[in-house]
Design an enzyme around this catalytic site. Structure first.
Site, mmCIF file in Angstrom:
data_model
loop_
_atom_site.group_PDB
_atom_site.id
_atom_site.type_symbol
_atom_site.label_atom_id
_atom_site.label_comp_id
_atom_site.label_asym_id
_atom_site.label_seq_id
_atom_site.Cartn_x
_atom_site.Cartn_y
_atom_site.Cartn_z
ATOM 1 N N ASN A 54 0.929 -1.194 -0.114
ATOM 2 C CA ASN A 54 -0.074 -0.078 0.049
ATOM 3 C C ASN A 54 0.940 1.294 -0.013
ATOM 4 O OD1 ASN A 54 0.680 0.726 2.807
ATOM 5 N ND2 ASN A 54 -0.417 -1.264 3.239
ATOM 6 N N PHE A 76 -4.792 3.115 14.667
ATOM 7 C CA PHE A 76 -5.073 4.082 13.723
ATOM 8 C C PHE A 76 -6.045 3.557 12.657
ATOM 9 C CE2 PHE A 76 -1.399 6.217 15.527
ATOM 10 C CZ PHE A 76 -1.083 7.304 14.445
ATOM 11 N N LYS A 133 -14.201 0.580 14.930
ATOM 12 C CA LYS A 133 -13.022 -0.149 15.205
ATOM 13 C C LYS A 133 -12.508 -0.066 16.614
ATOM 14 C CE LYS A 133 -8.565 -0.382 12.772
ATOM 15 N NZ LYS A 133 -7.640 0.267 11.637
#
Length: 402
Positions: free
Chosen positions: A211, A324, A338
């Site tokens: 990524n 994060f 999350k």
């Protein structure tokens, strides 16, 4: 707080010597007693008289020039200092110190020093990232020397990058904090594990899935943890960044390697900051030879990687777990989900489509959300400063909730 504190400044040869003159001035104005030792190379840039005027003390540069016959100059200076700062510190001088070479006044007295020693490097960005320089910095850090990280910016050589001597005002702030005994670093005595960068999942010997994560935010979090007093472990995927001085760097490649590295340190950690962008999927089969191009379409079968953050949340005992969430839509909604589903203490949410931040940027804009319901927006700022504000807030909020 610097009244009558004794600061010995060792100045080595680089274009940033002019900043050392300003540093002496600001330290003196803050009440410190300052003495200066110069290398011969430093004297090619600035004459000793400039430092003499600013410090109101003799300037030393010759090991054999004994200004007071009742003492040995380099021993007397080493004993006199409450703090010794090398600024600017060249790659050459750092190398000499790391290898115990004493061939001038500055390097000789540093071998005799018992006071804390700080080094403020200043050099070309490629020199600062050279493996030999990084090895020497690591050696000195293990010997107890501490480093004032160089800033990023336009360098005298024409490059833009990390290597600029930290500004004198910032160095004076650090000196002031050091001597202010009433201020305790908030992470002193704590162990912090930070993950950073992308992971790389191999398809064959020449291809992989990854990524766009640059690792900059994670490296900034690791640097902030060190500055706040923590013993810091930085577990990093493949990036092109020099590690912050003072961290223990663990390099990994795949999600599986990162998981294992984190688990190796998890039980002893006080805080875990999970800023790495870990691949969610990996090829089910890794081909031993390069896959040859064929006519028509093809497909690649993927399988899920282990969710590292969820695994840590399930294993959590006394650790404070920070995650994060890099999102492109409904960032806060996904971030809060999350936080709950992975049993986190804090989640740092950023919209990577925001032009003020995101992957590869030197700035970021994020929202910090805590399990207790606190929600704080941090506006766009440099990642170094943002990381320090985030960690300071996290530690303070955690302390208040105990």
């Amino acid at each position: 707080m610097l009244a009558n504190k004794k600061v010995l400044l060792c100045v080595t040869g680089g274009i940033a010597v002019y900043k050392a003159v300003a540093l002496v001035s600001k330290l003196s104005q803050s009440g410190a007693q300052v003495k200066v030792v110069m290398t011969r190379s430093a004297m090619e840039f600035v004459q000793p008289l400039s430092f003499q005027v600013m410090s109101r003390n003799d300037v030393y540069y010759d090991t054999f020039d004994e200004k007071d016959s009742s003492v040995i100059a380099h021993i007397d200076l080493a004993d006199w200092a409450d703090l010794i700062i090398v600024a600017p510190a060249t790659a050459n001088f750092i190398g000499k110190l790391a290898n115990g070479i004493a061939d001038d006044m500055a390097s000789t007295l540093l071998l005799a020093a018992t006071a804390p020693v700080w080094i403020a490097p200043a050099m070309n960005v490629h020199m600062y990232e050279h493996p030999a320089v990084l090895r020497n910095i690591d050696t000195l850090y293990k010997d107890g020397v501490r480093f004032i990280e160089p800033s990023e910016g336009f360098l005298a050589c024409g490059y833009v990058g990390k290597g600029r001597l930290e500004e004198p005002e910032r160095i004076v702030e650090l000196v002031d904090s050091f001597f202010n005994e009433t201020v305790k670093l908030p992470l002193a005595g704590k162990k912090v594990v930070v993950t950073a960068g992308p992971t790389l999942e191999r398809i064959d010997p020449v291809r992989y899935i990854s990524n766009f994560s640059s690792g900059k935010m994670g490296y900034a979090m690791a640097q902030a943890a060190v500055e706040l007093g923590a013993e810091t472990i930085l577990i990093s995927g493949p990036v092109s960044l020099a590690p912050p001085a003072g961290v223990e760097l663990i390099r990994v490649e795949s999600a599986a390697e990162m998981l294992q590295a984190v688990l190796d340190y998890y039980s002893a950690a006080d805080y875990v900051v999970k800023s790495a962008a870990v691949a969610d999927y990996r090829p089910k089969t890794i081909h031993e030879q390069k896959m040859k191009k064929k006519e028509g379409e093809t497909s690649l079968e993927l399988e899920r990687t282990t969710d590292i953050l969820k695994t840590l949340g399930e294993m959590k005992t006394t650790q404070r777990l920070v995650g994060f969430a890099a999102e492109t839509t409904d960032a806060l909604t996904y971030g809060k989900g999350k936080l709950e589903s992975k049993n986190l203490d804090w989640i740092i949410v950023n919209d990577v489509t925001d032009p003020a931040g995101g992957f590869g940027s030197d700035e970021n804009v994020v929202t910090l959300i805590s399990r207790s319901g606190i929600e704080i927006l941090f506006p766009a700022m440099e990642k170094k400063e943002l990381a320090k504000q985030l960690l300071t807030t996290i530690v303070q909020e955690g302390t208040d909730s105990l």
